[in-house]
Design a protein around this motif. Structure first.
Motif, mmCIF file in Angstrom:
data_model
loop_
_atom_site.group_PDB
_atom_site.id
_atom_site.type_symbol
_atom_site.label_atom_id
_atom_site.label_comp_id
_atom_site.label_asym_id
_atom_site.label_seq_id
_atom_site.Cartn_x
_atom_site.Cartn_y
_atom_site.Cartn_z
ATOM 1 N N ASP A 51 0.687 -1.261 -0.112
ATOM 2 C CA ASP A 51 -0.274 -0.150 -0.039
ATOM 3 C C ASP A 51 0.680 1.491 0.056
ATOM 4 O OD1 ASP A 51 -2.772 -1.355 1.801
ATOM 5 O OD2 ASP A 51 -2.104 -1.124 -0.805
ATOM 6 N N SER A 52 2.241 1.150 0.208
ATOM 7 C CA SER A 52 2.773 2.143 1.076
ATOM 8 C C SER A 52 3.056 3.176 -0.704
ATOM 9 C CB SER A 52 3.738 2.219 1.481
ATOM 10 O OG SER A 52 4.620 0.678 1.389
ATOM 11 N N VAL A 53 3.151 2.718 -1.691
ATOM 12 C CA VAL A 53 3.995 2.447 -3.114
ATOM 13 C C VAL A 53 3.301 2.505 -3.979
ATOM 14 C CG1 VAL A 53 6.400 1.419 -1.788
ATOM 15 C CG2 VAL A 53 5.087 0.288 -3.830
ATOM 16 N N LYS A 54 1.869 2.146 -3.830
ATOM 17 C CA LYS A 54 1.128 2.225 -4.303
ATOM 18 C C LYS A 54 0.460 3.222 -5.288
ATOM 19 C CE LYS A 54 -2.029 -1.293 -2.933
ATOM 20 N NZ LYS A 54 -2.897 -1.543 -2.784
ATOM 21 N N GLY A 55 0.343 2.710 -6.801
ATOM 22 C CA GLY A 55 0.598 4.077 -6.864
ATOM 23 C C GLY A 55 1.294 5.668 -7.806
ATOM 24 N N ARG A 56 2.836 5.071 -7.366
ATOM 25 C CA ARG A 56 3.762 5.360 -6.943
ATOM 26 C C ARG A 56 4.933 4.805 -8.102
ATOM 27 N NH1 ARG A 56 6.605 7.333 -2.285
ATOM 28 N NH2 ARG A 56 5.893 5.895 -1.369
ATOM 29 N N PHE A 57 5.190 3.870 -7.363
ATOM 30 C CA PHE A 57 5.943 3.472 -8.184
ATOM 31 C C PHE A 57 5.262 1.805 -9.197
ATOM 32 C CE2 PHE A 57 9.044 2.620 -4.122
ATOM 33 C CZ PHE A 57 8.827 3.846 -4.317
ATOM 34 N N THR A 58 6.128 1.566 -10.222
ATOM 35 C CA THR A 58 5.991 0.423 -10.802
ATOM 36 C C THR A 58 7.395 -0.252 -11.329
ATOM 37 O OG1 THR A 58 5.185 2.019 -12.401
ATOM 38 C CG2 THR A 58 5.080 0.277 -13.296
ATOM 39 N N ILE A 59 7.051 -2.135 -11.011
ATOM 40 C CA ILE A 59 7.953 -3.069 -11.732
ATOM 41 C C ILE A 59 7.696 -3.256 -12.549
ATOM 42 C CG2 ILE A 59 6.081 -4.980 -10.861
ATOM 43 C CD1 ILE A 59 8.580 -5.577 -9.398
ATOM 44 N N SER A 60 8.404 -3.991 -13.371
ATOM 45 C CA SER A 60 8.543 -4.384 -14.760
ATOM 46 C C SER A 60 9.490 -5.190 -14.844
ATOM 47 C CB SER A 60 8.220 -2.786 -15.619
ATOM 48 O OG SER A 60 9.362 -2.894 -15.742
ATOM 49 N N ARG A 61 9.006 -6.634 -16.278
ATOM 50 C CA ARG A 61 10.187 -7.333 -16.323
ATOM 51 C C ARG A 61 10.472 -7.166 -18.542
ATOM 52 N NH1 ARG A 61 8.485 -12.098 -13.438
ATOM 53 N NH2 ARG A 61 10.741 -13.530 -14.355
ATOM 54 N N ASP A 62 11.779 -7.715 -18.041
ATOM 55 C CA ASP A 62 12.117 -8.140 -19.598
ATOM 56 C C ASP A 62 12.896 -9.325 -19.868
ATOM 57 O OD1 ASP A 62 13.412 -8.605 -21.866
ATOM 58 O OD2 ASP A 62 13.939 -6.283 -22.281
ATOM 59 N N ASN A 63 12.151 -10.392 -19.804
ATOM 60 C CA ASN A 63 12.391 -12.381 -19.640
ATOM 61 C C ASN A 63 13.614 -12.144 -20.623
ATOM 62 O OD1 ASN A 63 10.782 -12.375 -17.506
ATOM 63 N ND2 ASN A 63 8.985 -13.186 -18.705
ATOM 64 N N ASP A 64 13.316 -11.595 -22.372
ATOM 65 C CA ASP A 64 14.137 -11.881 -23.093
ATOM 66 C C ASP A 64 16.583 -11.426 -22.238
ATOM 67 O OD1 ASP A 64 12.323 -10.991 -25.784
ATOM 68 O OD2 ASP A 64 13.457 -12.954 -24.533
ATOM 69 N N ARG A 65 15.652 -10.113 -21.510
ATOM 70 C CA ARG A 65 17.086 -9.205 -21.334
ATOM 71 C C ARG A 65 17.333 -9.985 -19.488
ATOM 72 N NH1 ARG A 65 15.225 -5.578 -24.192
ATOM 73 N NH2 ARG A 65 16.985 -5.035 -26.498
ATOM 74 N N ARG A 66 16.173 -10.730 -19.197
ATOM 75 C CA ARG A 66 16.901 -10.998 -18.199
ATOM 76 C C ARG A 66 16.797 -9.474 -17.019
ATOM 77 N NH1 ARG A 66 20.614 -16.072 -17.746
ATOM 78 N NH2 ARG A 66 22.015 -14.614 -19.893
ATOM 79 N N MET A 67 16.092 -9.510 -17.178
ATOM 80 C CA MET A 67 16.341 -8.070 -16.348
ATOM 81 C C MET A 67 14.802 -7.574 -15.827
ATOM 82 S SD MET A 67 19.389 -6.021 -16.645
ATOM 83 C CE MET A 67 18.696 -4.441 -16.092
ATOM 84 N N MET A 68 14.795 -6.607 -14.664
ATOM 85 C CA MET A 68 13.575 -6.226 -13.750
ATOM 86 C C MET A 68 14.183 -4.829 -13.772
ATOM 87 S SD MET A 68 12.108 -8.093 -10.312
ATOM 88 C CE MET A 68 12.789 -7.772 -9.627
ATOM 89 N N TYR A 69 12.547 -3.973 -13.312
ATOM 90 C CA TYR A 69 13.228 -2.789 -12.983
ATOM 91 C C TYR A 69 11.717 -1.948 -12.478
ATOM 92 C CZ TYR A 69 15.108 -2.876 -17.421
ATOM 93 O OH TYR A 69 16.277 -2.802 -18.626
ATOM 94 N N LEU A 70 12.147 -0.969 -11.386
ATOM 95 C CA LEU A 70 11.181 -0.330 -10.356
ATOM 96 C C LEU A 70 11.532 1.373 -10.880
ATOM 97 C CD1 LEU A 70 9.381 -0.944 -8.390
ATOM 98 C CD2 LEU A 70 11.212 -0.159 -6.753
ATOM 99 N N GLN A 71 10.637 1.695 -11.520
ATOM 100 C CA GLN A 71 10.238 3.306 -11.595
ATOM 101 C C GLN A 71 10.042 3.612 -10.090
ATOM 102 O OE1 GLN A 71 11.476 5.329 -14.463
ATOM 103 N NE2 GLN A 71 10.844 6.585 -12.760
ATOM 104 N N MET A 72 10.398 4.887 -9.609
ATOM 105 C CA MET A 72 9.950 4.700 -8.674
ATOM 106 C C MET A 72 9.334 6.833 -8.550
ATOM 107 S SD MET A 72 12.363 3.539 -5.787
ATOM 108 C CE MET A 72 14.002 4.138 -5.968
ATOM 109 N N ASN A 73 8.337 7.126 -8.496
ATOM 110 C CA ASN A 73 8.263 8.519 -8.890
ATOM 111 C C ASN A 73 7.647 9.161 -7.365
ATOM 112 O OD1 ASN A 73 8.628 8.758 -11.745
ATOM 113 N ND2 ASN A 73 6.606 7.681 -11.986
ATOM 114 N N GLY A 74 7.004 9.922 -7.051
ATOM 115 C CA GLY A 74 6.534 10.102 -5.523
ATOM 116 C C GLY A 74 7.357 10.516 -4.896
ATOM 117 N N LEU A 75 8.962 10.292 -4.794
ATOM 118 C CA LEU A 75 9.541 9.961 -3.674
ATOM 119 C C LEU A 75 9.468 11.080 -2.290
ATOM 120 C CD1 LEU A 75 13.012 8.312 -5.318
ATOM 121 C CD2 LEU A 75 11.033 7.201 -3.892
ATOM 122 N N LYS A 76 9.258 9.731 -0.751
ATOM 123 C CA LYS A 76 9.170 10.701 -0.232
ATOM 124 C C LYS A 76 10.232 10.130 0.785
ATOM 125 C CE LYS A 76 3.955 9.515 -0.457
ATOM 126 N NZ LYS A 76 2.764 8.931 0.506
#
Length: 114
Positions: A61-86
């Motif tokens: 709940d504390s990060v909902k609406g501000r963080f976005t997790i994603s993955r790229d299976n071909d590159r074996r990468m994962m990401y976390l976009q963090m906006n509105g940081l507190k």
């Protein structure tokens, strides 16, 4: 042995943004439910975001609406976009599967000042 390498942390002011990346050296990466974990100063490590094999995502709940997790299976990468940081987002961020049973990487430090 699985290696996890996190990057992208830094120091930002409240309201700023950061994008974290995680390189995962496992051949069947696409089969894992992966997550980003956070360890705030003096607190236990907590799972803040998870991404399922098909791309479905869940957030604490504390990060909902501000963080976005994603993955790229071909590159074996994962990401976390963090906006509105507190300031309460400050901590060391780690990637791992949602059970946390891969070998932990060094993590990447995120510091948010008010």
């Amino acid at each position: 042995q699985v290696h996890l390498v996190e990057s992208g942390g830094g120091s930002v002011q409240s309201g700023g943004s950061l994008r974290l990346a995680c390189a995962v050296s496992v051949t069947n990466f696409a089969t894992y439910v992966m997550g980003w974990w956070r360890q705030a100063p003096g607190k236990q490590r907590e799972l803040v975001a998870r991404v399922f094999t098909g791309g479905y995502t869940l957030y604490t709940d504390s990060v909902k609406g501000r963080f976005t997790i994603s993955r790229d299976n071909d590159r074996r990468m994962m990401y976390l976009q963090m906006n509105g940081l507190k300031p309460e987002d400050t901590g060391i961020y780690y990637c791992n599967n949602v059970r946390g049973d891969m070998s932990w990487g060094q993590g990447t430090q995120v510091t948010v000042s008010s």
